[in-house]
Design a protein around this motif. Structure first.
Motif, PDB file in Angstrom:
ATOM      1  N   LEU A   1      70.634  70.391  31.119  1.00 40.50           N
ATOM      2  CA  LEU A   1      69.384  70.046  31.055  1.00 40.50           C
ATOM      3  C   LEU A   1      68.275  71.086  31.395  1.00 40.50           C
ATOM      4  O   LEU A   1      67.412  71.217  30.746  1.00 40.50           O
ATOM      5  N   VAL A   2      68.573  71.557  32.504  1.00 42.38           N
ATOM      6  CA  VAL A   2      67.653  73.014  33.120  1.00 42.38           C
ATOM      7  C   VAL A   2      67.989  74.025  32.212  1.00 42.38           C
ATOM      8  O   VAL A   2      66.746  74.608  31.747  1.00 42.38           O
ATOM      9  N   ALA A   3      69.062  74.449  31.708  1.00 40.38           N
ATOM     10  CA  ALA A   3      69.091  75.445  30.493  1.00 40.38           C
ATOM     11  C   ALA A   3      68.577  75.198  29.487  1.00 40.38           C
ATOM     12  O   ALA A   3      67.689  75.947  28.664  1.00 40.38           O
ATOM     13  N   TRP A   4      68.578  73.973  28.749  1.00 43.38           N
ATOM     14  CA  TRP A   4      67.652  73.684  27.817  1.00 43.38           C
ATOM     15  C   TRP A   4      66.225  73.754  27.845  1.00 43.38           C
ATOM     16  O   TRP A   4      65.553  74.108  27.104  1.00 43.38           O
ATOM     17  N   ALA A   5      65.762  73.140  29.128  1.00 40.56           N
ATOM     18  CA  ALA A   5      64.199  73.160  29.409  1.00 40.56           C
ATOM     19  C   ALA A   5      63.955  74.422  29.476  1.00 40.56           C
ATOM     20  O   ALA A   5      62.637  74.958  28.983  1.00 40.56           O
ATOM     21  N   ARG A   6      64.456  75.363  30.192  1.00 44.90           N
ATOM     22  CA  ARG A   6      64.136  76.767  30.233  1.00 44.90           C
ATOM     23  C   ARG A   6      63.995  77.574  29.028  1.00 44.90           C
ATOM     24  O   ARG A   6      63.115  78.290  28.790  1.00 44.90           O
ATOM     25  N   VAL A  57      54.566  74.511  24.440  1.00 47.43           N
ATOM     26  CA  VAL A  57      55.505  73.539  24.591  1.00 47.43           C
ATOM     27  C   VAL A  57      55.248  72.912  25.806  1.00 47.43           C
ATOM     28  O   VAL A  57      55.102  73.373  26.777  1.00 47.43           O
ATOM     29  N   ARG A  58      55.417  71.484  25.885  1.00 47.01           N
ATOM     30  CA  ARG A  58      55.360  70.675  27.056  1.00 47.01           C
ATOM     31  C   ARG A  58      56.597  69.790  26.981  1.00 47.01           C
ATOM     32  O   ARG A  58      56.917  69.353  25.945  1.00 47.01           O
ATOM     33  N   LEU A  59      56.898  69.128  28.268  1.00 52.32           N
ATOM     34  CA  LEU A  59      57.985  68.410  28.452  1.00 52.32           C
ATOM     35  C   LEU A  59      57.318  66.919  28.930  1.00 52.32           C
ATOM     36  O   LEU A  59      56.711  67.107  29.860  1.00 52.32           O
ATOM     37  N   THR A  60      58.001  65.879  28.521  1.00 48.11           N
ATOM     38  CA  THR A  60      57.644  64.644  29.024  1.00 48.11           C
ATOM     39  C   THR A  60      59.077  64.053  29.612  1.00 48.11           C
ATOM     40  O   THR A  60      60.019  63.845  28.767  1.00 48.11           O
ATOM     41  N   VAL A  61      59.001  63.942  30.833  1.00 44.21           N
ATOM     42  CA  VAL A  61      60.168  63.151  31.485  1.00 44.21           C
ATOM     43  C   VAL A  61      60.074  61.720  31.463  1.00 44.21           C
ATOM     44  O   VAL A  61      59.059  61.231  32.128  1.00 44.21           O
ATOM     45  N   THR A  62      60.709  60.750  30.765  1.00 42.80           N
ATOM     46  CA  THR A  62      60.746  59.404  30.591  1.00 42.80           C
ATOM     47  C   THR A  62      62.009  58.705  31.271  1.00 42.80           C
ATOM     48  O   THR A  62      62.978  58.961  30.905  1.00 42.80           O
ATOM     49  N   GLY A  63      61.714  57.999  32.476  1.00 48.14           N
ATOM     50  CA  GLY A  63      62.813  57.197  32.759  1.00 48.14           C
ATOM     51  C   GLY A  63      62.835  55.916  32.435  1.00 48.14           C
ATOM     52  O   GLY A  63      61.734  55.322  31.827  1.00 48.14           O
ATOM     53  N   GLY A  64      64.042  55.494  32.290  1.00 46.73           N
ATOM     54  CA  GLY A  64      64.133  54.171  31.572  1.00 46.73           C
ATOM     55  C   GLY A  64      65.343  53.474  32.485  1.00 46.73           C
ATOM     56  O   GLY A  64      65.951  53.586  33.516  1.00 46.73           O
ATOM     57  N   THR A  65      64.990  52.077  32.335  1.00 45.97           N
ATOM     58  CA  THR A  65      65.943  51.191  32.891  1.00 45.97           C
ATOM     59  C   THR A  65      66.635  50.111  31.708  1.00 45.97           C
ATOM     60  O   THR A  65      66.133  50.212  30.607  1.00 45.97           O
ATOM     61  N   ASP A  66      67.897  49.340  32.269  1.00 48.71           N
ATOM     62  CA  ASP A  66      68.391  48.601  30.971  1.00 48.71           C
ATOM     63  C   ASP A  66      67.911  47.372  30.851  1.00 48.71           C
ATOM     64  O   ASP A  66      68.359  46.356  29.937  1.00 48.71           O
ATOM     65  N   ARG A 117      62.999  72.324  40.824  1.00 44.91           N
ATOM     66  CA  ARG A 117      63.620  73.080  41.996  1.00 44.91           C
ATOM     67  C   ARG A 117      64.572  74.398  41.218  1.00 44.91           C
ATOM     68  O   ARG A 117      64.768  75.290  41.754  1.00 44.91           O
ATOM     69  N   ALA A 118      64.775  74.127  39.861  1.00 43.09           N
ATOM     70  CA  ALA A 118      65.487  75.137  38.904  1.00 43.09           C
ATOM     71  C   ALA A 118      64.648  75.981  38.533  1.00 43.09           C
ATOM     72  O   ALA A 118      65.028  76.898  37.738  1.00 43.09           O
ATOM     73  N   GLY A 119      63.336  75.986  38.713  1.00 45.47           N
ATOM     74  CA  GLY A 119      62.547  76.751  38.367  1.00 45.47           C
ATOM     75  C   GLY A 119      61.588  76.524  37.238  1.00 45.47           C
ATOM     76  O   GLY A 119      60.818  77.381  36.327  1.00 45.47           O
ATOM     77  N   VAL A 120      61.735  75.267  36.646  1.00 46.88           N
ATOM     78  CA  VAL A 120      61.175  74.954  35.137  1.00 46.88           C
ATOM     79  C   VAL A 120      59.732  74.601  35.786  1.00 46.88           C
ATOM     80  O   VAL A 120      59.464  73.921  36.791  1.00 46.88           O
ATOM     81  N   PRO A 121      58.614  75.234  35.271  1.00 44.22           N
ATOM     82  CA  PRO A 121      57.355  75.163  35.677  1.00 44.22           C
ATOM     83  C   PRO A 121      56.788  73.634  35.572  1.00 44.22           C
ATOM     84  O   PRO A 121      56.700  72.989  34.541  1.00 44.22           O
ATOM     85  N   LEU A 154      60.535  67.126  24.162  1.00 45.44           N
ATOM     86  CA  LEU A 154      59.781  68.531  23.839  1.00 45.44           C
ATOM     87  C   LEU A 154      58.679  68.013  23.148  1.00 45.44           C
ATOM     88  O   LEU A 154      59.022  67.302  21.951  1.00 45.44           O
ATOM     89  N   SER A 155      57.392  68.558  23.156  1.00 43.38           N
ATOM     90  CA  SER A 155      56.423  68.180  22.155  1.00 43.38           C
ATOM     91  C   SER A 155      55.611  69.677  22.054  1.00 43.38           C
ATOM     92  O   SER A 155      55.674  70.549  22.820  1.00 43.38           O
TER      93      SER A 155
END
Length: 176
Positions: free
Chosen positions: A86-91, A99-108, A138-142, A163-164
């Motif tokens: 995921l970190v490699a993809w985001a970087r 480009v912006r990233l939206t991090v969406t948490g889910g539950t079942d 922590r991995a350096g993604v802004p 990604l949007s």
């Protein structure tokens, strides 16, 4: 004059010429609409067109790709695996400044997949999204290009990172 006599009447102009003129006038009208108000942004135009057709306005940024982490234990926000892929993809994707990233948490949606202290699925979904966003940061993604979201209703026990394209990047200090 009968209907059969009308079939022999030739039009004064070819039909393709009338159609071309109609299309040209529509195009001119569209450009007049765009220039009528210099403060009209593309987002305002899209919102107005959507409202004219009775549809929901488009989101501020349209998702175009996604990646994520699945397999969270019920009731847990602990990452089930290392986020290296995921970190490699985001970087890679964030090389484009628009480009912006939206991090969406889910539950079942089950009674077991909730935050233990509050019994809230939304809190657990937010904790999962925050855990993934923290790992990315922590991995350096802004982190200024990340936003958090939750979807606590009947989704996999996962965090989806979308990604949007958010439009042209504005220089620092620009207020609009």
């Amino acid at each position: 004059m009968s209907d059969d006599d009308l079939l022999d009447v030739q039009p004064a102009r070819p039909v393709w010429l009338v159609t071309l003129a109609d299309l040209a006038l529509l195009l001119v009208g569209f450009f007049v609409l765009l220039q009528a108000n210099q403060t009209l942004t593309p987002r305002d135009l899209a919102r107005g067109i959507a409202e004219g057709f009775g549809a929901e306005p488009p989101p501020a940024a349209m998702p175009v790709a996604s990646h994520g982490i699945a397999g969270f234990a019920p009731g847990s926000a602990v990452l089930p695996q290392r986020p290296d892929t995921l970190v490699a993809w985001a970087r890679d994707e964030l090389r484009d400044p628009r480009v912006r990233l939206t991090v969406t948490g889910g539950t079942d949606g089950t009674t077991q997949d909730v935050d233990r202290a509050t019994r809230s699925a939304t809190v657990l979904a937010a904790d999962r999204a925050r855990a993934v966003a923290a790992a990315l940061a922590r991995a350096g993604v802004p982190d200024a290009r990340l936003s958090l979201s939750t979807n606590p209703a009947r989704t996999p026990r996962a965090v989806l990172v979308t990604l949007s394209f958010a439009g042209e990047a504005k220089p620092q200090g620009t207020v609009r």
